[in-house]
Structure formats: C-alpha cells, structure tokens
Design a protein around this motif. Structure first.
Motif, PDB file in Angstrom:
ATOM      1  N   SER A   9       0.814  -1.206   0.000  1.00  0.00           N
ATOM      2  CA  SER A   9       0.000   0.000   0.000  1.00  0.00           C
ATOM      3  C   SER A   9       0.849   1.257   0.000  1.00  0.00           C
ATOM      4  O   SER A   9       1.870   1.343   0.652  1.00  0.00           O
ATOM      5  N   ARG A  11       0.233   4.865   1.188  1.00  0.00           N
ATOM      6  CA  ARG A  11      -0.698   5.681   1.953  1.00  0.00           C
ATOM      7  C   ARG A  11      -0.362   7.142   1.731  1.00  0.00           C
ATOM      8  O   ARG A  11       0.728   7.581   2.052  1.00  0.00           O
ATOM      9  N   THR A  12      -1.307   7.905   1.200  1.00  0.00           N
ATOM     10  CA  THR A  12      -1.012   9.251   0.749  1.00  0.00           C
ATOM     11  C   THR A  12      -1.931  10.260   1.391  1.00  0.00           C
ATOM     12  O   THR A  12      -3.140  10.132   1.315  1.00  0.00           O
ATOM     13  N   ALA A  28      -1.868   8.566   6.147  1.00  0.00           N
ATOM     14  CA  ALA A  28      -2.949   9.540   5.998  1.00  0.00           C
ATOM     15  C   ALA A  28      -3.657   9.766   7.317  1.00  0.00           C
ATOM     16  O   ALA A  28      -3.988   8.840   8.026  1.00  0.00           O
ATOM     17  N   TYR A  38      -6.146   7.291   0.247  1.00  0.00           N
ATOM     18  CA  TYR A  38      -5.125   6.262   0.094  1.00  0.00           C
ATOM     19  C   TYR A  38      -5.223   5.766  -1.344  1.00  0.00           C
ATOM     20  O   TYR A  38      -6.310   5.706  -1.923  1.00  0.00           O
ATOM     21  N   GLU A  40      -3.630   2.567  -3.932  1.00  0.00           N
ATOM     22  CA  GLU A  40      -2.892   1.319  -3.901  1.00  0.00           C
ATOM     23  C   GLU A  40      -3.006   0.581  -5.233  1.00  0.00           C
ATOM     24  O   GLU A  40      -4.060   0.565  -5.869  1.00  0.00           O
ATOM     25  N   ARG A  55      -8.201   3.805  -5.683  1.00  0.00           N
ATOM     26  CA  ARG A  55      -8.016   5.049  -4.919  1.00  0.00           C
ATOM     27  C   ARG A  55      -9.295   5.354  -4.159  1.00  0.00           C
ATOM     28  O   ARG A  55     -10.394   5.333  -4.746  1.00  0.00           O
ATOM     29  N   SER A 174      -9.782   4.967   2.937  1.00  0.00           N
ATOM     30  CA  SER A 174      -9.495   6.348   2.525  1.00  0.00           C
ATOM     31  C   SER A 174      -8.741   7.171   3.554  1.00  0.00           C
ATOM     32  O   SER A 174      -8.173   8.210   3.226  1.00  0.00           O
ATOM     33  N   GLY A 175      -8.692   6.732   4.803  1.00  0.00           N
ATOM     34  CA  GLY A 175      -8.323   7.619   5.889  1.00  0.00           C
ATOM     35  C   GLY A 175      -9.596   8.235   6.455  1.00  0.00           C
ATOM     36  O   GLY A 175     -10.641   8.233   5.796  1.00  0.00           O
ATOM     37  N   LYS A 202      -7.928  -1.519   7.294  1.00  0.00           N
ATOM     38  CA  LYS A 202      -7.007  -0.945   6.316  1.00  0.00           C
ATOM     39  C   LYS A 202      -6.357  -1.991   5.425  1.00  0.00           C
ATOM     40  O   LYS A 202      -5.616  -1.641   4.506  1.00  0.00           O
TER      41      LYS A 202
END
Length: 279
Positions: A9, A11-12, A28, A38, A40, A55, A174-175, A202
């Motif tokens: 993953s 994670r952004t 995130a 997020y 991946e 996404r 998604s966070g 997650k």
C-alpha cells in the motif's frame, strides 16, 4: 479470478508536497486535512505490464457534510518503479467496476469505539464507454449521513483482464475525516477520541474482514432488530453477476461525465446512489 499480484500500500495524505515520483508516501490522517485519500496498486499481471489501481477519498465536500470518491484505474503507476504498469490498457464498456461502503466511527457509553456501516452502494457500478479510469462519487447532505463524527470509506475496484475479473476482493481505506465541516457539531464530535484503525479495516485483503458489522442509524447509533439485538450486515459486496454487469453498463445509474486528458486517456465519472441497510 485471473492470477496476479498486489503491491504494498501507498498511503497518501493530501495537502503534502509532491515527492520525486508524484507520490507522498506518508500515513494519511484526516483531522486537520481538507481531504484525504489512500491509493494502492491492488493487482498486476505476472510481468507487471498491466495493473489495477484503487483510490479511495473522503473529504468535507461542497456541503460540508461529506464527499466520497472511489477510482478504478487501468492505466496509472503509483510506485517509483518506472518499468511496470506501462502498457496503455483502456478497458471496454462494462470492464471497470466500482463500489464503496461509508463507515462511521461510534463511541459507546463506556468510551469503546468501533466502525459502523453508515451507507453503501447496493450494486456494482460499471463504465459505460471504453475508459482507462472509472470514478464513483457521492456527496452527503450538510447534516451528514449518520451524525457528527469521523467518517471513512472502503473502496472496491474491479477490472476485467483476459476475460476474468481481478481486484474485486481488494479494498482500499481512505483515511478518516471529521464531519460535518463548517458546523458546531464537528467541534463537539472532535472532543471524542480519534478513531483507531484495525488491521482488517485498512487491509486490502477482504478475507480478514469480520463476517458481519453493525449498521449506524441517522444519529450514528447502532441499529437494532425488533428483539433488541444488533442489526449487522456483511462488510463486502458480492461478486458481480453477468446480469448485474450488463444492467449497470447499459442502464447507467446517476449522472455520468466523460473526460479525456492531454494524452487521450478517458475517465468516466458517475454520481452514484448509496443506501443504508435496514433490518
């Protein structure tokens, strides 16, 4: 299912500066961000020339009550390896799929917290035109769906490769985000402890999921059956059937838009319909 592999993953968190390859690889969080996602790579073929990217995004949206978006992409690379996911891979109509479940963080009178299902798609949405990207989006009303507090989605993405569906059993989280925005309710909700994120929530592998999860009502409280027991539902979407695929592709649900970028890549976006499960 077609054979393939899943990347680790990425994670952004948005509102961060881009990294060298256009990806910021940090965990995130959503309490202070306007929106979080997020992303991946959930599937690739054996030589990594073809990939599926999932996404998931949660934000306050135009109403302040929440905006949720999931994206399936067959033509994007999200990791620093410049040699994979390189083939143009536009999919035919009905060969990209999207679904999502919106979760609400619930804290009981003892201070124990858990994620409840708030709303979800009750069908798979499919692209209706050849496309390399397919987006499912939904905007909540200003007062939110299940009361003030923390929200997140788990996004489902699927793609047809060599005549078989891939990626359907890999979700992306998604966070979490505090909603509603622009409201005293969010200030009150923020007084609660921030959510914990269990491994199953997650994880991209849905085989780790609980068999059933309680559902939240409009106030964020667990829904109960007539006998007082918790009303629970499966956290996963069923695999698309041939009939469901045909219906979704031929009879688009919601408003659809088509965009084409400078490189000729087509993305279709659908405004979907989410519903709350009921006993």
């Amino acid at each position: 299912m077609s054979s393939g592999r899943r990347r680790s993953s990425l994670r952004t968190a948005l509102l961060a500066l881009p990294a060298a390859f256009g990806i910021t690889m940090v965990a995130a969080t959503s309490a202070s961000a306007h929106y979080v996602y997020y992303i991946e790579q959930v599937w690739s073929n054996p030589d990594s020339s073809r990939c599926l990217i999932n996404r998931a995004e949660t934000s306050h949206g135009s109403t302040g009550g929440g905006f949720f978006k999931g994206t399936s992409s067959s033509q994007a690379d999200v990791d620093p390896n410049p040699l994979d996911c390189v083939l143009g891979w536009e999919r035919n109509a009905g060969e990209l799929a999207e679904g999502m479940i919106v979760y609400k963080w619930y804290v009981d009178v003892n201070g124990d917290g858990s994620w409840l299902i708030c709303d979800r798609t009750d069908q798979w949405y499919m692209n209706s035109v050849p496309a390399a990207g397919f987006e499912l989006k939904w905007t909540a009303p200003a007062e939110t769906l299940c009361g003030a507090g923390y929200y997140s989605i788990r996004n489902y993405a699927g793609m047809v490769d060599s005549g078989e569906w891939v990626g359907l059993n890999a979700t992306v989280y998604s966070g979490y985000h505090l909603l509603p925005d622009y409201s005293e309710l969010s200030t009150k909700a923020a007084a609660q402890s921030e959510p914990t994120v269990p491994d199953w929530f997650k994880s991209a592998d849905t085989s780790d999921d609980p068999a059933a999860i309680p559902v939240a009502d409009a106030n964020g409280e667990p829904v109960r059956n007539s006998d007082g027991s918790l009303f629970t539902v499966s956290p996963n979407l069923p695999e698309p059937t041939a009939a469901a695929i045909a219906t979704a592709a031929q009879e688009p649900a919601g408003k659809r838009t088509i965009t084409t970028d400078a490189d000729g890549n087509v993305t279709e976006t659908v405004a979907g319909q989410l519903t709350r499960p009921t006993p």
